[in-house]
Design a protein around this motif. Structure first.
Motif, PDB file in Angstrom:
ATOM      1  N   PRO A 356       0.863  -1.215   0.089  1.00 33.06           N
ATOM      2  CA  PRO A 356       0.075  -0.137   0.082  1.00 33.06           C
ATOM      3  C   PRO A 356       0.814   1.246   0.020  1.00 33.06           C
ATOM      4  O   PRO A 356       2.065   1.068   0.377  1.00 33.06           O
ATOM      5  N   VAL A 357       0.236   2.299  -0.321  1.00 30.45           N
ATOM      6  CA  VAL A 357       1.020   3.569  -0.236  1.00 30.45           C
ATOM      7  C   VAL A 357       0.353   4.626   0.868  1.00 30.45           C
ATOM      8  O   VAL A 357       0.911   5.618   1.487  1.00 30.45           O
ATOM      9  N   ASN A 358      -0.970   4.111   1.383  1.00 36.69           N
ATOM     10  CA  ASN A 358      -1.460   5.205   2.389  1.00 36.69           C
ATOM     11  C   ASN A 358      -2.582   4.322   3.132  1.00 36.69           C
ATOM     12  O   ASN A 358      -2.937   3.464   2.657  1.00 36.69           O
ATOM     13  N   ALA A 359      -2.997   5.035   4.424  1.00 34.39           N
ATOM     14  CA  ALA A 359      -4.071   4.550   5.079  1.00 34.39           C
ATOM     15  C   ALA A 359      -4.636   5.404   5.962  1.00 34.39           C
ATOM     16  O   ALA A 359      -3.568   6.455   6.369  1.00 34.39           O
ATOM     17  N   TYR A 360      -5.864   5.921   6.148  1.00 32.68           N
ATOM     18  CA  TYR A 360      -6.503   6.462   7.028  1.00 32.68           C
ATOM     19  C   TYR A 360      -7.362   5.753   7.992  1.00 32.68           C
ATOM     20  O   TYR A 360      -7.991   4.787   7.437  1.00 32.68           O
ATOM     21  N   ALA A 361      -7.878   6.445   9.047  1.00 34.62           N
ATOM     22  CA  ALA A 361      -8.617   5.677   9.935  1.00 34.62           C
ATOM     23  C   ALA A 361      -9.985   6.659  10.568  1.00 34.62           C
ATOM     24  O   ALA A 361      -9.530   7.949  10.640  1.00 34.62           O
ATOM     25  N   THR A 362     -10.919   5.991  11.152  1.00 32.77           N
ATOM     26  CA  THR A 362     -11.964   6.745  11.912  1.00 32.77           C
ATOM     27  C   THR A 362     -11.663   7.346  13.074  1.00 32.77           C
ATOM     28  O   THR A 362     -12.269   8.394  13.475  1.00 32.77           O
ATOM     29  N   SER A 363     -10.401   6.742  13.718  1.00 30.47           N
ATOM     30  CA  SER A 363     -10.133   6.856  15.164  1.00 30.47           C
ATOM     31  C   SER A 363      -8.665   6.276  15.096  1.00 30.47           C
ATOM     32  O   SER A 363      -8.316   5.331  14.595  1.00 30.47           O
ATOM     33  N   PHE A 364      -7.871   6.973  15.683  1.00 23.96           N
ATOM     34  CA  PHE A 364      -6.511   6.479  16.424  1.00 23.96           C
ATOM     35  C   PHE A 364      -5.947   7.393  17.710  1.00 23.96           C
ATOM     36  O   PHE A 364      -6.273   8.234  17.713  1.00 23.96           O
ATOM     37  N   ARG A 365      -5.334   6.639  18.289  1.00 25.86           N
ATOM     38  CA  ARG A 365      -4.665   6.975  19.451  1.00 25.86           C
ATOM     39  C   ARG A 365      -3.399   7.814  19.004  1.00 25.86           C
ATOM     40  O   ARG A 365      -2.673   7.339  18.074  1.00 25.86           O
ATOM     41  N   ALA A 366      -2.958   8.855  19.754  1.00 27.14           N
ATOM     42  CA  ALA A 366      -2.007   9.747  19.331  1.00 27.14           C
ATOM     43  C   ALA A 366      -0.550   8.982  19.454  1.00 27.14           C
ATOM     44  O   ALA A 366      -0.306   8.059  20.097  1.00 27.14           O
ATOM     45  N   GLY A 367      -0.030   9.083  18.230  1.00 25.10           N
ATOM     46  CA  GLY A 367       1.262   8.273  18.042  1.00 25.10           C
ATOM     47  C   GLY A 367       1.178   6.704  17.664  1.00 25.10           C
ATOM     48  O   GLY A 367       2.209   6.022  17.085  1.00 25.10           O
ATOM     49  N   GLU A 368      -0.101   6.261  17.415  1.00 29.74           N
ATOM     50  CA  GLU A 368      -0.464   5.234  16.750  1.00 29.74           C
ATOM     51  C   GLU A 368      -1.408   5.230  15.581  1.00 29.74           C
ATOM     52  O   GLU A 368      -2.539   4.485  15.671  1.00 29.74           O
ATOM     53  N   GLY A 369      -1.209   5.998  14.755  1.00 32.53           N
ATOM     54  CA  GLY A 369      -1.759   6.250  13.640  1.00 32.53           C
ATOM     55  C   GLY A 369      -1.952   4.926  12.713  1.00 32.53           C
ATOM     56  O   GLY A 369      -1.315   4.100  12.753  1.00 32.53           O
ATOM     57  N   PRO A 370      -2.885   5.206  11.573  1.00 34.44           N
ATOM     58  CA  PRO A 370      -3.251   4.232  10.757  1.00 34.44           C
ATOM     59  C   PRO A 370      -2.186   3.568   9.734  1.00 34.44           C
ATOM     60  O   PRO A 370      -1.780   2.611   9.237  1.00 34.44           O
ATOM     61  N   LEU A 371      -1.115   4.547   9.708  1.00 33.12           N
ATOM     62  CA  LEU A 371       0.247   4.125   8.650  1.00 33.12           C
ATOM     63  C   LEU A 371       0.885   2.996   9.480  1.00 33.12           C
ATOM     64  O   LEU A 371       1.588   2.219   8.643  1.00 33.12           O
ATOM     65  N   ASN A 372       1.008   3.030  10.762  1.00 29.90           N
ATOM     66  CA  ASN A 372       1.542   2.051  11.490  1.00 29.90           C
ATOM     67  C   ASN A 372       1.181   0.517  11.111  1.00 29.90           C
ATOM     68  O   ASN A 372       1.905  -0.341  11.282  1.00 29.90           O
ATOM     69  N   ALA A 373      -0.189   0.373  10.464  1.00 29.61           N
ATOM     70  CA  ALA A 373      -0.549  -0.937  10.041  1.00 29.61           C
ATOM     71  C   ALA A 373      -0.187  -1.280   8.985  1.00 29.61           C
ATOM     72  O   ALA A 373      -0.294  -2.427   8.335  1.00 29.61           O
ATOM     73  N   ILE A 374       0.766  -0.289   8.053  1.00 30.44           N
ATOM     74  CA  ILE A 374       0.881  -0.823   6.632  1.00 30.44           C
ATOM     75  C   ILE A 374       2.429  -0.557   6.571  1.00 30.44           C
ATOM     76  O   ILE A 374       3.087  -0.943   5.397  1.00 30.44           O
ATOM     77  N   ASP A 375       3.369  -0.291   7.577  1.00 30.93           N
ATOM     78  CA  ASP A 375       4.620  -0.079   7.386  1.00 30.93           C
ATOM     79  C   ASP A 375       5.567  -1.020   7.429  1.00 30.93           C
ATOM     80  O   ASP A 375       6.782  -1.355   6.944  1.00 30.93           O
ATOM     81  N   GLY A 376       5.080  -2.415   7.829  1.00 31.06           N
ATOM     82  CA  GLY A 376       5.877  -3.591   7.707  1.00 31.06           C
ATOM     83  C   GLY A 376       7.056  -3.521   8.641  1.00 31.06           C
ATOM     84  O   GLY A 376       8.325  -4.052   8.282  1.00 31.06           O
ATOM     85  N   HIS A 377       6.914  -2.822   9.574  1.00 30.89           N
ATOM     86  CA  HIS A 377       8.060  -2.557  10.564  1.00 30.89           C
ATOM     87  C   HIS A 377       7.934  -3.524  12.041  1.00 30.89           C
ATOM     88  O   HIS A 377       7.015  -3.045  12.541  1.00 30.89           O
ATOM     89  N   HIS A 378       8.769  -4.108  12.256  1.00 29.06           N
ATOM     90  CA  HIS A 378       8.754  -4.860  13.595  1.00 29.06           C
ATOM     91  C   HIS A 378      10.059  -5.453  13.902  1.00 29.06           C
ATOM     92  O   HIS A 378      10.890  -5.838  13.144  1.00 29.06           O
ATOM     93  N   ASN A 379      10.262  -5.664  15.028  1.00 29.35           N
ATOM     94  CA  ASN A 379      11.402  -6.196  15.875  1.00 29.35           C
ATOM     95  C   ASN A 379      11.042  -6.782  17.125  1.00 29.35           C
ATOM     96  O   ASN A 379      10.131  -6.719  17.572  1.00 29.35           O
ATOM     97  N   VAL A 380      12.078  -7.525  17.747  1.00 28.34           N
ATOM     98  CA  VAL A 380      11.794  -8.350  18.911  1.00 28.34           C
ATOM     99  C   VAL A 380      11.571  -7.127  20.014  1.00 28.34           C
ATOM    100  O   VAL A 380      11.065  -7.699  21.036  1.00 28.34           O
ATOM    101  N   TRP A 381      12.052  -6.008  19.999  1.00 26.35           N
ATOM    102  CA  TRP A 381      11.956  -5.092  21.133  1.00 26.35           C
ATOM    103  C   TRP A 381      10.865  -4.035  20.898  1.00 26.35           C
ATOM    104  O   TRP A 381      10.597  -3.182  21.796  1.00 26.35           O
TER     105      TRP A 381
END
Length: 645
Positions: A356-381
């Motif tokens: 994907p190139v973008n995402a938007y949402a009807t609601s999100f917590r500050a600092g935990e926006g919808p783009l986090n759901a498509i960034d493919g970013h993760h580590n053990v920590w």
């Protein structure tokens, strides 16, 4: 691989210390991950992978000669100076242990390449040993009936394929550019074209460095599938769920082990010595004990997890005697269990993903926006999540922009929150509705259903169709809010192909703010780099006209008619209120914009570098009001009409 410490290494001894009895039979050695008579399916490929049972990881690269786990980048390539390289000795040692495959570090994070790549001079042909080590390795292992795998680090600290990353001290002036992606694809094409069948491809420094959106998973996977359709892709990213590759890699030195009852196809990696790479102490240290190796094999075999044991060659290009002897002891003491039941059916996957190139949402917590759901970013920590915690009650939704309309889209993968989980209130989705659209405005229900409220990977499917936008509506979730660590969307049985991009013609446009009708205007009709962009009433001037040029991967460059220069986020800002200005075309992400329809004829402009939305500061309606970037929250000053001019 992450750096090791003696404390981490000691974890390998936590398994039971009882040695295995010697089995009376051995498994037949296959001629490949799939026999010619078996059709290649995801299930059969993974079945054959885990039936390999035991393999050799070979960390041999610049770090071997610098006494570093992560070698310093841009060293003199002549520092790589083995007196000889005996890949046959490596393979013989593997056979003696009843290992059935190897994986060689063709390139680690410093970027030094063990093959004569045409795309960087930082390779073995400019070293003190000017021979193709990848070729020697694959030939030696195949000659002894062993399967071959390659390890390739996406993160390249010499070529500067890296993105801003506070966890690994990568500065803010680093970001992925289109040339980086081309470089990666070209190097992978060499490795997957010039060396025969590659059974396993490890990638590293991807999910946990820049993420699988910045370096698009879709492009990498499509290339691998086109060149080596039976190759198993495994990304080292700290996940214990099957999302970032075909199979899981449990990195034991970081405390990640196959859990009890695991039925996901997986490999678990550990090192026989104190470090992934060879160090001066390696030949004199006592390697991992025979009982510990046997305990690992006994523990992992019923968990459908192959044990890949790192055995680092030394500066003479051979395995030290203490390692060779230990492997021979293993081979005399161990045989695989021929009576292990077949691999249970593996989860359905979006085998052919669309990044994907973008995402938007009807609601999100500050600092935990919808783009986090498509960034493919993760580590053990750490992990990134879209979360509605503390916001309005469910239902809430997230809409994902695929950067164009694609055929054969049929599958959504959902990864719940993985870290820092509480008891039963983690925002795990339990009831959902999925809708799809080709224009981002009119959505049609594709499917609905329920998932168990737990940590495990989830999937939803619908009949394949043309899709440009996917909306996941969360109807219910544990704790009364939603948490999404990652979404992956694509096709399961057929490759999505591009049908169309956003229908923007080749003419010029006026970009008008929804709240004011004011136009995106270059201040003072300036043409210099850094000239400010602000809001002004429409006057029909060329400094208010813009053209749109596709980058070819779902984004657009927005070019001023009067200057020929681009609208960009100034100063590499990734912060709210970062300024927007004019700059010469450099084909960099701060000049790329995802343009997403939000209904009513209006669009959201999201910057590729920052993930922030083009915004009239403070919602002002005045001439001269500044235009900057801000986290998208659906405000009218963040929505724009494109009017042909």
């Amino acid at each position: 691989m992450g750096p090791l410490s003696p404390g981490r290494l000691s974890r390998r001894n936590l398994l039971a210390a009882t040695a295995l009895g010697t089995a009376a039979t051995t498994l037949p050695l296959s001629t490949g991950l799939l026999t010619p008579a078996v059709a290649a399916t995801p299930q059969s490929i993974l079945e054959n992978l885990i039936n390999l049972r035991f393999g050799m990881f070979l960390h041999f690269n610049m770090g071997t000669f610098t006494d570093e786990e992560w070698a310093t980048p841009r060293q003199n390539p002549t520092r790589f100076a083995p007196s000889a390289v005996n890949c046959g000795q490596w393979a013989d040692a593997a056979v003696s242990a009843k290992m059935r495959y190897g994986v060689l570090t063709a390139k680690h994070h410093d970027g030094f390449c063990l093959w004569p790549t045409a795309h960087t001079s930082y390779n073995v042909m400019n070293s003190s040993y000017r021979q193709d080590i990848v070729a020697q390795y694959v030939n030696a292992f195949r000659a002894r009936g062993l399967r071959v795998g390659l390890y390739y680090s996406i993160w390249d600290r010499s070529y500067d394929v890296q993105a801003y990353d506070t966890h690994h001290s990568v500065p803010a002036d680093q970001f992925i550019v289109p040339g980086d992606i081309t470089f990666i694809l070209n190097q992978l094409r060499e490795l997957l074209t010039n060396y025969g069948p590659i059974d396993i491809l490890f990638t590293d420094g991807w999910t946990w460095q820049m993420g699988q959106q910045d370096v698009p998973y879709q492009q990498i996977r499509n290339l691998v599938r086109s060149l080596q359709p039976d190759c198993v892709m495994i990304d080292i990213g700290g996940l214990t769920q099957p999302l970032i590759g075909d199979a899981i890699f449990f990195e034991e030195p970081l405390g990640i082990r196959a859990p009890a009852g695991n039925t996901y196809a997986a490999l678990q990696g550990q090192t026989i010595s104190n470090g992934w790479f060879w160090h001066p102490s390696t030949p004199v240290d006592n390697p991992m004990s025979l009982s510990s190796i046997l305990d690992h094999l006994a523990d992992l075999e019923p968990k459908y997890t192959s044990f890949i044991l790192n055995c680092p060659p030394n500066r003479n290009g051979v395995l030290d005697t203490n390692i060779v002897n230990r492997l021979a002891e293993v081979g005399r003491a161990w045989n695989p269990n021929p009576n292990r039941p077949p691999l249970p059916p593996q989860p359905l996957r979006a085998e052919y993903p669309v990044t994907p190139v973008n995402a938007y949402a009807t609601s999100f917590r500050a600092g935990e926006g919808p783009l986090n759901a498509i960034d493919g970013h993760h580590n053990v920590w750490y992990q990134s999540c879209w979360s509605t915690y503390g916001g309005p009650a469910l239902p809430q939704s997230i809409t994902v922009d695929l950067g164009g309309v694609w055929s054969n889209v049929s599958t959504l993968e959902y990864l719940p929150k993985q870290l820092s989980r509480g008891s039963g209130n983690n925002g795990d989705i339990t009831s959902y509705t999925i809708l799809t659209s080709t224009d981002g405005v009119t959505f049609t229900q594709a499917t609905s259903g329920s998932w168990a409220g737990d940590v495990n990977y989830k999937v939803a499917e619908w009949s394949p169709r043309n899709v440009g936008f996917v909306r996941l509506q969360i109807n219910a979730a544990t704790g009364g809010y939603a948490n999404v660590s990652e979404l992956r969307i694509g096709g399961r049985t057929a490759i999505p192909t591009l049908v169309s991009r956003l229908p923007i013609t080749s003419g010029s446009y006026r970009i008008a703010a929804r709240h004011s009708g004011g136009t995106v205007d270059v201040s003072g009709v300036g043409t210099a780099d850094g000239t400010n962009i602000h809001q002004w009433q429409w006057a029909g001037a060329n400094n208010q006209r813009w053209t749109f040029e596709s980058t070819g991967d779902g984004y657009f460059e927005v070019r001023g008619v009067h200057s020929g220069k681009l609208m960009e986020v100034a100063g590499l800002s990734r912060d709210d209120n970062g300024n927007v200005a004019l700059w010469a075309d450099a084909n960099v992400p701060q000049q790329h914009w995802a343009i997403t329809p939000v209904g009513g004829g209006y669009y959201l402009f999201t910057n590729r570098l920052s993930g922030k939305a083009l915004t009239v500061a403070g919602g002002s309606t005045a001439n001269g009001a500044n235009i900057n970037q801000l986290t998208y929250s659906g405000l009218p000053q963040q929505q724009w009409q494109l009017i042909p001019s």
